[in-house]
Design an enzyme around this catalytic site. Sequence first.
Site, PDB file in Angstrom:
ATOM      1  N   GLU A  80       0.827  -1.206   0.000  1.00  0.00           N
ATOM      2  CA  GLU A  80       0.000   0.000   0.000  1.00  0.00           C
ATOM      3  C   GLU A  80       0.861   1.254   0.000  1.00  0.00           C
ATOM      4  OE1 GLU A  80      -3.153   0.147  -0.388  1.00  0.00           O
ATOM      5  OE2 GLU A  80      -3.721  -1.962  -0.094  1.00  0.00           O
ATOM      6  N   CYS A 142      -7.349  -2.211   8.053  1.00  0.00           N
ATOM      7  CA  CYS A 142      -6.000  -2.257   7.500  1.00  0.00           C
ATOM      8  C   CYS A 142      -5.446  -0.854   7.356  1.00  0.00           C
ATOM      9  CB  CYS A 142      -5.987  -3.011   6.174  1.00  0.00           C
ATOM     10  SG  CYS A 142      -6.348  -4.754   6.436  1.00  0.00           S
ATOM     11  N   HIS A 166      -1.275  -5.627   1.465  1.00  0.00           N
ATOM     12  CA  HIS A 166      -2.495  -6.425   1.324  1.00  0.00           C
ATOM     13  C   HIS A 166      -2.188  -7.655   0.474  1.00  0.00           C
ATOM     14  CE1 HIS A 166      -5.786  -3.398   2.511  1.00  0.00           C
ATOM     15  NE2 HIS A 166      -6.090  -4.524   3.119  1.00  0.00           N
TER      16      HIS A 166
HETATM   17  N1  PCA Z   1      -8.246  -7.061   6.048  1.00  0.00           N
HETATM   18  C1  PCA Z   1      -9.129  -5.986   6.416  1.00  0.00           C
HETATM   19  C2  PCA Z   1      -9.050  -5.901   7.917  1.00  0.00           C
HETATM   20  C3  PCA Z   1      -8.420  -7.158   8.362  1.00  0.00           C
HETATM   21  C4  PCA Z   1      -7.852  -7.767   7.153  1.00  0.00           C
HETATM   22  O1  PCA Z   1      -7.115  -8.769   7.116  1.00  0.00           O
HETATM   23  C5  PCA Z   1      -8.864  -4.693   5.665  1.00  0.00           C
HETATM   24  O2  PCA Z   1      -8.433  -4.764   4.509  1.00  0.00           O
HETATM   25  O3  PCA Z   1      -9.098  -3.598   6.192  1.00  0.00           O
END
Ligand code: PCA
Length: 202
Positions: A80, A142, A166
């Site tokens: 990200e 996240c 991610h």
């Molecule tokens: N993904 C979520 C919250 C926890 C996770 O593993 C997110 O992308 O915000």
Amino acid sequence: MKKLLLTGFEPFLDYTVNPTMKIVEELDGAVIGNYQIVGRIMAVDFNSSGAALLGFIEEENPDAVISLGLAAGRYKITPERIAINVKDGAVDNEGNKPVDEPIHEEGEPAYLSTLPIRKMVDSLLENGLPATISNTAGAYLCNNVMYEGLHYAHMDRPGLPSGFIHIPASHELAIQHGRIPSWSHEDLVKGVQICIEALADE
Ligand code: PCA
């Protein structure tokens, strides 16, 4: 040897397993590049996850922080670029559902990742793993954890590399869920290792 705090999340919404949990459990204690990995699992809870991350940072005093989250539906590993000062989105595991709230009233509107995200993506691609930089981590947990880590570094530990990656669903989750693309657990672990090596190589 340096220390890297690697965090993952517990399951949430209709995702009955969170592949980041297994990755973090597997890599906890491993040595990657010149980093000893310390793995920690976070709750999907707007009220406690920020404090939990800062608690882990204060306990472990790491030289770098990488948080992992599931982005169900994505096809690639996506470091990200940016965390925004916003809490919004689906209900969390404790029933909280903030709408358009700031994470920190006095915080900056956004922080850019201080991880080498371009280098991570290039290295993933060179190693045959699909990857791209993501320009939004959303406004759910996240983003919340990414923002908290970068805000902390900005205020108290300038120079602490911190950021968020991610990952797609694992096959195990995709079989249970039914409608999302997936990677093998082994490739997900390999992808995270490659990202850490890119950081270690800085
Ligand atoms: N993904 C979520 C919250 C926890 C996770 O593993 C997110 O992308 O915000």
